[in-house]
Design an enzyme around this catalytic site. Structure first.
Site, PDB file in Angstrom:
ATOM      1  CG  HIS A  72      -1.915  -0.694   2.059  1.00 29.20           C
ATOM      2  ND1 HIS A  72      -2.592  -1.041   0.910  1.00 29.20           N
ATOM      3  CD2 HIS A  72      -1.117   0.357   1.695  1.00 29.20           C
ATOM      4  CE1 HIS A  72      -2.231  -0.244  -0.082  1.00 29.20           C
ATOM      5  NE2 HIS A  72      -1.340   0.611   0.372  1.00 29.20           N
ATOM      6  CD  GLU A  73       1.139   2.915   4.015  1.00 26.15           C
ATOM      7  OE1 GLU A  73       2.341   3.207   3.857  1.00 26.15           O
ATOM      8  OE2 GLU A  73       0.292   3.129   3.139  1.00 26.15           O
ATOM      9  CG  HIS A  97       3.610   0.640   0.530  1.00 25.55           C
ATOM     10  ND1 HIS A  97       3.612   0.356  -0.813  1.00 25.55           N
ATOM     11  CD2 HIS A  97       2.371   1.113   0.814  1.00 25.55           C
ATOM     12  CE1 HIS A  97       2.426   0.665  -1.331  1.00 25.55           C
ATOM     13  NE2 HIS A  97       1.655   1.117  -0.362  1.00 25.55           N
TER      14      HIS A  97
END
Length: 706
Positions: free
Chosen positions: A498-499, A502
């Site tokens: 997920h990160e 980003h």
């Protein structure tokens, strides 16, 4: 149920201005094949370090240098704002008003972040204190600039001419005007002063509400027989009262295990009731006053209510759209939620007899069902996720899907020997797209939460070369000990994926304005790409790529484990989502309607949304619902919103072709690249070939139902 102090801290960070670009909710990231840079590199002198071409980020500043740089930033900013404010209204142009402000943002952002970064990562108390002081000074200056009527007057005059150089420039000017006017600069001085007074009063009430929760030291006492089902380790961690009973505090680290694991229904009910009664009288009064002030604040700024104020510059646009969204999803999940509830009722009947299922029983019986139906030990599963295998696997997934090449930069100047730095290049060329730092491992004094920090924004200043983006991922991964590799929980693996999404979102930005760079997008939209890419963690091929038994990494998790993880992910998802929708509807109603009886509102909504389950008698959910007070006020639905549209993208484009680089490149160019300069709905519609829909989200829950 999160710890209230952590919620306050994280919510306050979320409300900061865009000098810090944190992403949500929390994940672990690293991009490394080895665990650390060789120790000798950490001791090389500064002059021996390689310059990072295109980066204006400064690392390893001393306390004196940080404060000096902060003062220089403020002085330069004041100089540019003074020049812009001095332009006669009959001589304003894009080049003498808008371009200087846009270029200032691009120029100063990496310098500002250079001042703020040490507060999060430095091992020196002196440096961290200087960084915090620099942030305070810069924040105060930013606040002053946002209230400069002379600059607003000039920007507003230019906007009135409608002489846009591009759609993105138009949006940039509109954002400048919006930010000034949301501070009341288009109002009379009397009303402007009232806006500032209301803002101060609202902030004070928010802090009072959170402080009441933090200061609550209530506890309950139970005998060992009343706590059957709790692990021995948990019982040993509890203090004891004089009568020998165990003291259970009403903090989440005590309440959650009891609601999850305690076999005694009366204990679960007692704990749930006490937890829901916290700060009842005091916080209900605070919340009522706060809501009244928010509506007054919104009306002064030209909105009919606070919910419309909060929604105006998001993907939702209006509170009526939010209601429609929540009610459509809730209604679509009724049948599935009813089937899930029937399963829990049957489980309780078997274990406890004919006593009715209450809201306090849901977590316990969900966990009981999962234990019985899924051959899945999440604790044992971590043996298949050694850090030094997971990280290269994640890198490969992103490189193959999005057409990147990641190259580690040796001998770069960093702030600790554990830090690694990578360049991101086009796979087919040597063009550098950006850089990212990885500060992955636990260190005393370091920022405690996993987050992505934008260090330099991508932009295209007027008459200058493109400024490339730079990002940092901070985490607190535990290193391996005694020759054993560090092992990740499955949830940590998901957070890593997920990160890192980003990070690449920030790197992919191709917008012209630093303000719209990568992570500076609609707060609902920013989570969508990351939630799309989380799906790779539940699919067999990528899961096997990033897993391997720590004693023999040639043995990844098997197909049955992959299937169990996917089923577990959606276990009782309709009921869980219904509970979240209940809170979101409450949040929307109190912020869109005045003079609402907030206690009666929860009593009315609870059985309506939760398929007849009543609110737990005597509880006051509104008195202990911090999300609607600080950080997510009138936007509690944002997580659901992001997940719904992420599911639409994954189901429509990726589900049957996880490694299709053509689709991955389209995703990169159409979704990740535009940044905040383009309307999010237009971005999604362009990629999907239609407007986004809730259908895929609802269908996915039904397809993977119990």
């Amino acid at each position: 149920m999160e710890d209230q102090r952590q919620r306050e801290k994280m919510a306050k960070e979320r409300k900061q201005r865009n000098l810090l670009a944190f992403t949500g909710t929390a994940a672990l990231l690293a991009i490394a094949v080895n665990l650390a840079i060789a120790a000798i590199n950490a001791h090389k002198k500064k002059r021996g370090k390689k310059d990072l071409f295109g980066s204006n980020v400064r690392v390893n500043l001393s306390a004196h240098e940080i404060l000096k740089l902060a003062d220089q930033i403020i002085a330069r900013s004041k100089e540019v704002h003074d020049i812009v404010a001095s332009i006669p209204l009959d001589k304003i142009t894009y080049m003498n008003v808008i371009s200087p402000l846009a270029d200032l943002e691009a120029e100063q952002f990496p310098l500002v972040q250079s001042c703020i970064l040490p507060k999060l990562v430095s091992t020196s108390d002196e440096v961290r204190k200087a960084s915090a002081e620099a942030e305070r000074r810069i924040d105060a200056h930013v606040s002053t600039c946002s209230n400069r009527e002379d600059v607003y007057r000039v920007v507003k005059a230019f906007a009135a001419r409608r002489e846009w150089t591009s759609p993105e420039a138009k949006h940039y000017v509109e954002c400048l005007v919006r930010d000034f006017e949301r501070n009341g600069l288009n109002l009379s001085m009397t009303k402007r002063e009232e806006v500032q007074r209301l803002r101060t009063q609202m902030n004070d009430l928010c802090m009072e509400y959170i402080r009441n929760l933090n200061d609550d030291d209530s506890f309950l006492c139970f005998s060992e027989t009343q706590l059957v089902g709790l692990p021995t380790e948990f019982l040993k961690s509890l203090d004891k009262a004089k009568n020998g009973r165990f003291k259970v505090s009403l903090k989440s680290h005590h309440v959650s295990p009891i609601l999850d694991l305690c076999k005694v229904g009366t204990t679960r009910r007692t704990v749930a009731m006490a937890y829901g009664q916290r700060c009842g009288g005091a916080n209900l009064d605070v919340l009522e006053k706060l809501i009244q002030l928010r509506h007054r604040f919104a009306r002064l700024l030209g909105y009919s209510n606070y919910a419309d104020y909060a929604a105006d510059f998001t993907m939702a646009k209006t509170s009526s759209k939010v209601f429609e969204f929540l009610e459509d999803i809730s209604a679509s999940l009724n049948d599935l939620a009813a089937r899930e509830l029937a399963i829990l009722k049957e489980l309780k009947k078997i274990e406890e007899g004919d006593s009715p299922v209450g809201i306090e029983d849901l977590l316990y019986y969900v966990k009981r069902f999962e234990e019985q139906q899924f051959d899945l030990d999440l604790g044992a599963l971590r043996q298949y996720f050694p850090v030094d295998l997971v990280l290269p696997g994640i890198l490969k997934i992103y490189q193959d899907l999005l057409g990147f090449r990641f190259e580690e930069i040796e001998d770069a100047e960093v702030w600790h020997h554990d830090i690694r730095l990578f360049s991101v290049l086009e796979f087919s060329s040597k063009d550098v797209l950006g850089y990212f730092y990885l500060d992955l491992y636990y260190r005393e004094g370091k920022y405690a939460h996993t987050s992505v920090l934008a260090l330099q924004n991508g932009s295209l200043p007027f008459n200058a070369a493109r400024q490339i983006p730079v990002a940092l991922l901070i985490s607190q991964i535990q290193k391996g000990v005694g020759g054993q590799p560090g092992l990740l929980q499955f949830s940590e693996v998901v957070n890593l994926v997920h990160e890192f999404a980003h990070v690449v979102h920030h790197i992919c930005n191709r917008g012209s304005f630093a303000r719209f760079s990568g992570l500076h997008v609609d707060p609902f939209f920013v989570e969508i790409p990351a939630k799309v890419l989380e799906n790779w963690c539940y699919e067999s091929i990528p899961l096997k790529l990033i897993s391997g038994f720590h004693q023999d990494i040639t043995k990844p998790i098997n197909d049955e484990m992959c299937k169990s993880l996917k089923r577990w992910r959606h276990s009782f998802s309709a009921l869980k989502l219904k509970q979240e929708i209940l809170c979101c509807l409450f949040d929307q109603i109190i912020h869109s309607t005045e003079n609402v009886d907030i206690v009666e509102l929860f009593k009315h909504l609870h059985p309506k949304v939760m398929l007849g389950l009543p609110m737990l008698e005597g509880t006051n959910p509104a008195s202990c619902f911090p999300q609607c007070v600080i950080g997510y006020e009138a936007t509690c639905y944002s997580r659901i919103w992001s997940e719904v549209f992420a599911t639409d993208i994954f189901a429509s484009k990726f589900r049957d072709c996880l490694s299709n680089q053509h689709i991955g490149m389209q995703f990169r160019k159409k979704v990740l690249a535009p940044g905040g300069g383009k309307d999010p709905i237009e971005i999604l519609s362009d990629f999907l070939g239609r407007e986004p829909s809730i259908k895929a989200f609802v269908d996915s829950r039904t397809e993977l139902s119990l």
